[in-house]
Design a protein around this motif. Structure first.
Motif: not given
Length: 172
Positions: A120-125, A138-140, A143-148
């Protein structure tokens, strides 16, 4: 796996590291004989420190590359004191070698650290910084919220910072 026998230790280290170290040295020297000498010197130094190093560990790999880097710089410095028969094409200047080796080691440390992150951390980076996506994009995509996305980014950077500083301590 800790190996007490220094001869067995160096055989294991040779099997794991000789080829990558040769490629590393050859990348900077473009000289097979010098690259082989670098590998030999690094392995001799590792053999002398067998009781302090752990085969297969990140700390050993970092130590091997840092030792190779330092030996490459020593070679360049020795050659720079020789008469002008050594051309710049044969060996780049020490600042260039040091900078290029440092960049390689930094990329290697970053790659190793990224591999140790949670998916999850690697994917967001990857989405944010390698694919240059905004927080909303990135949120779209994930499939997570912008806050996440913001929270995961923050925690991923903190973890990366810790992992990279551990490598720097090991090579320091």
């Amino acid at each position: 796996m800790h190996i007490e026998d220094s001869d067995q230790f160096i055989r294991v280290v040779y099997e794991q590291a000789a080829v990558p170290l040769f490629i590393f040295a050859f990348r900077f020297t473009r000289d097979r004989a010098v690259s082989e000498d670098v590998v030999q010197e690094v392995l001799v130094r590792a053999w002398r420190r067998a009781g302090h190093l752990e085969p297969g560990s990140d700390a050993l790999r970092a130590w091997l590359y840092a030792t190779a880097r330092n030996h490459l710089i020593d070679i360049w410095r020795a050659r720079s004191r020789e008469p002008a028969t050594v051309s710049h094409e044969q060996m780049p200047n020490a600042a260039y070698v040091a900078d290029d080796v440092d960049r390689f080691l930094q990329r290697r440390a970053l790659t190793d650290a990224l591999d140790k992150l949670t998916p999850k951390h690697r994917d967001v980076l990857v989405e944010r910084y390698f694919k240059c996506r905004s927080v909303d994009e990135t949120a779209r995509e994930l499939g997570v919220s912008p806050g996440t996305v913001k929270s995961r980014t923050h925690h991923a950077f903190r973890t990366l910072q810790t992992l990279i500083s551990e490598v720097e301590i090991a090579t320091g």
